[in-house]
Design an enzyme around this catalytic site. Structure first.
Site, PDB file in Angstrom:
ATOM      1  N   ARG A   1       0.768  -1.448   0.109  1.00  0.00           N
ATOM      2  CA  ARG A   1      -0.434  -0.180  -0.296  1.00  0.00           C
ATOM      3  C   ARG A   1       0.610   1.036   0.107  1.00  0.00           C
ATOM      4  NH1 ARG A   1      -3.024  -2.523   4.225  1.00  0.00           N
ATOM      5  NH2 ARG A   1      -1.544  -3.367   4.887  1.00  0.00           N
TER       6      ARG A   1
ATOM      7  N   LYS B   1       1.375 -18.004   7.785  1.00  0.00           N
ATOM      8  CA  LYS B   1       0.987 -18.673   9.206  1.00  0.00           C
ATOM      9  C   LYS B   1       0.456 -17.305   9.549  1.00  0.00           C
ATOM     10  CE  LYS B   1       2.067 -19.492  13.103  1.00  0.00           C
ATOM     11  NZ  LYS B   1       3.074 -17.863  14.228  1.00  0.00           N
TER      12      LYS B   1
ATOM     13  N   HIS C   1       7.567 -22.231   8.794  1.00  0.00           N
ATOM     14  CA  HIS C   1       9.240 -21.649   8.733  1.00  0.00           C
ATOM     15  C   HIS C   1      10.248 -22.400   9.308  1.00  0.00           C
ATOM     16  CE1 HIS C   1       8.703 -19.293  12.323  1.00  0.00           C
ATOM     17  NE2 HIS C   1      10.356 -19.439  12.396  1.00  0.00           N
TER      18      HIS C   1
ATOM     19  N   LYS D   1      14.523 -25.399   8.418  1.00  0.00           N
ATOM     20  CA  LYS D   1      15.256 -24.595   9.292  1.00  0.00           C
ATOM     21  C   LYS D   1      16.551 -26.141   9.164  1.00  0.00           C
ATOM     22  CE  LYS D   1      12.809 -22.500  13.105  1.00  0.00           C
ATOM     23  NZ  LYS D   1      14.305 -20.686  12.949  1.00  0.00           N
TER      24      LYS D   1
ATOM     25  N   GLU E   1      11.690 -18.900  24.384  1.00  0.00           N
ATOM     26  CA  GLU E   1      12.132 -17.709  23.817  1.00  0.00           C
ATOM     27  C   GLU E   1      12.766 -16.929  24.501  1.00  0.00           C
ATOM     28  OE1 GLU E   1       9.799 -15.955  19.745  1.00  0.00           O
ATOM     29  OE2 GLU E   1       8.447 -17.420  20.777  1.00  0.00           O
TER      30      GLU E   1
ATOM     31  N   ASP F   1      -0.406 -19.404  18.756  1.00  0.00           N
ATOM     32  CA  ASP F   1       0.889 -18.892  18.143  1.00  0.00           C
ATOM     33  C   ASP F   1       1.842 -20.043  17.378  1.00  0.00           C
ATOM     34  OD1 ASP F   1       2.058 -16.958  16.895  1.00  0.00           O
ATOM     35  OD2 ASP F   1       3.315 -16.957  18.086  1.00  0.00           O
TER      36      ASP F   1
ATOM     37  N   HIS G   1       4.324 -25.131  14.043  1.00  0.00           N
ATOM     38  CA  HIS G   1       5.946 -25.673  14.728  1.00  0.00           C
ATOM     39  C   HIS G   1       5.650 -26.406  15.872  1.00  0.00           C
ATOM     40  CE1 HIS G   1       6.212 -21.527  13.238  1.00  0.00           C
ATOM     41  NE2 HIS G   1       6.326 -20.942  14.238  1.00  0.00           N
TER      42      HIS G   1
ATOM     43  N   LYS H   1       7.018 -17.560  25.921  1.00  0.00           N
ATOM     44  CA  LYS H   1       7.620 -16.218  25.942  1.00  0.00           C
ATOM     45  C   LYS H   1       8.429 -15.891  27.340  1.00  0.00           C
ATOM     46  CE  LYS H   1       5.732 -15.097  21.843  1.00  0.00           C
ATOM     47  NZ  LYS H   1       6.660 -15.045  20.264  1.00  0.00           N
TER      48      LYS H   1
HETATM   49  C1  BG6 Z   1       6.826 -17.366  14.926  1.00  0.00           C
HETATM   50  C2  BG6 Z   1       6.047 -16.894  15.805  1.00  0.00           C
HETATM   51  O1  BG6 Z   1       5.497 -18.423  13.995  1.00  0.00           O
HETATM   52  O2  BG6 Z   1       7.509 -18.052  15.399  1.00  0.00           O
HETATM   53  C3  BG6 Z   1       5.963 -15.928  16.932  1.00  0.00           C
HETATM   54  O3  BG6 Z   1       4.388 -16.301  15.336  1.00  0.00           O
HETATM   55  C4  BG6 Z   1       7.844 -16.658  17.474  1.00  0.00           C
HETATM   56  O4  BG6 Z   1       5.491 -15.972  17.872  1.00  0.00           O
HETATM   57  C5  BG6 Z   1       8.531 -17.073  15.927  1.00  0.00           C
HETATM   58  O5  BG6 Z   1       8.705 -15.726  17.751  1.00  0.00           O
HETATM   59  C6  BG6 Z   1       9.399 -17.765  16.591  1.00  0.00           C
HETATM   60  O6  BG6 Z   1      10.121 -19.073  15.610  1.00  0.00           O
HETATM   61  P1  BG6 Z   1      11.970 -18.847  15.636  1.00  0.00           P
HETATM   62  O7  BG6 Z   1      12.572 -19.135  13.824  1.00  0.00           O
HETATM   63  O8  BG6 Z   1      12.539 -17.091  16.291  1.00  0.00           O
HETATM   64  O9  BG6 Z   1      12.463 -20.019  16.667  1.00  0.00           O
END
Ligand code: BG6
Length: 525
Positions: free
Chosen positions: A67, A181, A211, A215, A249, A268, A273, A373
């Protein structure tokens, strides 16, 4: 991920550009959300890494759509600055220039029907100019509410039709869509999104990204399990006592409070994952690395996880929310004080689950999952805990218990694999110590850091969906978390916040394992 890439014998001393991977293309990568975070942090740096590794043909173009009022020249300047900040490797100036030359911009609103004929026009122009042969990869790096509308607009404008004549709105060539996602927020919305996408696209055109599957260390789970004769024979309930998957994290929600409030840690991280990691650890050997063979075995694992009853949710699922605390000497505020977060929020920032896989390989082996987190450390790992040996031999010694052997697959950081086992502490009496055999990726394979998106973009352009999620696996994953979402919605938490920022989560998460005679693996800070 390609089969030939996997059988390569590598010389660990060489900074390797895989000699078996061939350059792919031609294609135009159309990025919806060109000015967004993902594009600057991951997608464009990944493209540069592919280019610098000679894994892209020269007939490649990037068309950013957003945009923001920009034209191609100003977008290129912006990308140049972003690459300087976010490239994962030190890029030769030539690489940056060659990518910029191939980068274009189109301004528009994703929900504006007028954007799409203009996009068609632009694609035809680029195909003619860059020799990209009508191969178009649409990357939906936007807010999730735009996923279905963008695909519907593309369909109506004739831009998703494959193999048409060059004169048609959609020229010849393939058309694929990568969907970021979150893929839905529960079973019903994931199903609806699948239906809307499949009303326009064939399943083979849809690439649902996770994602974590990009890895290297995650892809290595399959190679580790199935390219070694040593581990697979003991990879079952006869020898394995429990499996612990941790994705911790140290960051909080940063500026994503608006999104996170509606999502929470469960949505999330778990259906995507963590369940993908679980599926790779628990799946049966596929008959080949072909996409369907691998995806079918992963899906079977998800099918074998019985959804929790409401009673089981109360005992097998723990949620937490961080309050104020300290990490590395820095005082941190609680989740409720974060930007765009309700001061009385009941959103969880931590979740721990005990799941079971009800099949011949795994019945009776608990799979513990935890993610949160503001943990003391960023760490993603899978710990396979083996059964204890009998104590008989040690009865007459001072040894009171023999610790379990543990195999730890470390996804990030310090990527590697560790096997912990017992050894005799030297001396006249029998005493047991714990020692470790360690493999560290960085020491062994001197590979320049990547974003994790290289393989995913490469595979999609190549047309290999192995590392992408199939519709049924996305829906099954939501089925697994459905009862937990429902019970948690009906019973708001009594005591939030219940863990301090910088700690390993609420005490109930320890109790979850203790009840079964287990404990979380201690991860050193
Ligand atoms: C994302 C989540 O899919 O993955 C985030 O939405 C999270 O909240 C992230 O921080 C973690 O990814 P990575 O690759 O840093 O472990």
């Amino acid at each position: 991920m390609t089969a030939d890439a996997i059988h390569v014998e590598v010389d660990p001393a060489v900074d390797l550009v895989n000699p078996f991977a061939r350059p792919i293309g031609p294609a135009i990568l159309v990025i919806f959300g060109a000015a967004g975070d993902l594009t600057k942090r991951k997608l464009l740096p990944a493209l540069c890494n592919l280019w610098s590794s000679k894994l892209l043909e020269r007939e490649i173009a990037v068309l950013g759509i957003g945009r923001t009022a920009l034209d191609t020249a100003s977008y290129r300047e912006r990308v140049r600055e972003e690459l300087a900040q976010f490239a994962t490797q030190s890029l030769e100036p030539r690489v940056v220039e060659e990518i910029l030359e191939r980068t274009h911009y189109l301004q528009g609103n994703f929900d504006d029907a007028k954007l799409y004929p203009a996009l068609g026009e632009k694609l035809r122009e680029l195909d003619a100019q860059c020799g990209t042969k009508g191969n178009h990869l649409f990357y939906l790096s936007t807010a999730p509410e735009f996923f279905a509308p963008i695909v519907e607009h593309l369909g109506r404008a004739g831009l998703t039709k494959e193999g048409g004549a060059p004169s048609e709105a959609s020229s010849s060539g393939w058309k694929r869509v990568i969907v970021e996602k979150p893929f839905g927020h529960d079973v019903a919305s994931a199903r609806e999104l699948n239906e809307r996408l499949r009303a326009v696209l064939h399943e083979s055109q849809i690439y649902r990204i996770d994602h974590y599957l990009g890895k290297e260390t995650v892809q290595n789970i399959l190679v580790f399990r199935f390219a070694n004769g040593l581990f697979e024979p003991v990879w079952n309930r006869l020898y394995i006592d429990n499996v612990q998957i941790t994705v911790a994290e140290s960051l909080g929600v940063e500026s994503r409070g608006g999104y996170y409030e509606g999502a929470g840690a469960l949505r999330d991280m778990v259906p995507n994952h963590l369940l993908q990691l679980l599926a790779l650890v628990a799946m049966e050997p596929p008959t080949s690395f072909a996409a369907e063979a691998v995806r079918e075995e992963k899906t079977k694992v998800l099918r074998a996880i019985p959804p929790m009853t409401p009673e089981e949710v109360l005992t097998h699922a723990v949620r937490g929310q961080y309050g104020a605390g300290t990490l590395d000497g820095t005082a941190l505020h609680g989740y409720r004080e974060e930007e765009r977060v309700d001061p009385r929020s009941s959103t969880e920032t931590y979740v721990a689950l005990q799941l079971r896989i009800d099949n011949w390989r795994w019945a009776g082996v608990p799979f513990y999952l935890r993610t949160g987190k503001r943990m003391p450390k960023r760490v993603s790992e899978i710990a396979i805990q083996f059964r204890r040996p009998p104590l008989l031999l040690f009865r007459a010694t001072h040894v009171e218990h023999v610790p379990r052997n543990v195999l730890i697959l470390r996804m990030q950081p310090d990527e590697g694999i560790t096997l912990r086992f017992g050894a005799k502490i030297p001396g006249p009496s029998v005493r047991l110590g714990q020692v470790a055999m360690d493999f560290c990726y960085k020491e062994h394979f001197h590979q320049a850091p990547t974003t994790g998106y290289e393989t995913l973009i490469y595979d999609c352009i190549k047309g290999d969906p192995t590392l992408f999620q199939r519709a049924d696996s996305v829906e099954l994953s939501w089925e697994i978390v459905r009862p937990i979402l429902e019970v948690w919605k009906a019973l708001p938490p009594r005591a939030f916040p219940n863990y301090a920022a910088g700690s390993w989560g609420p005490p109930e998460a320890d109790a979850l394992l203790k009840r079964e005679g287990h404990g979380w693996r201690r991860i050193e800070p």
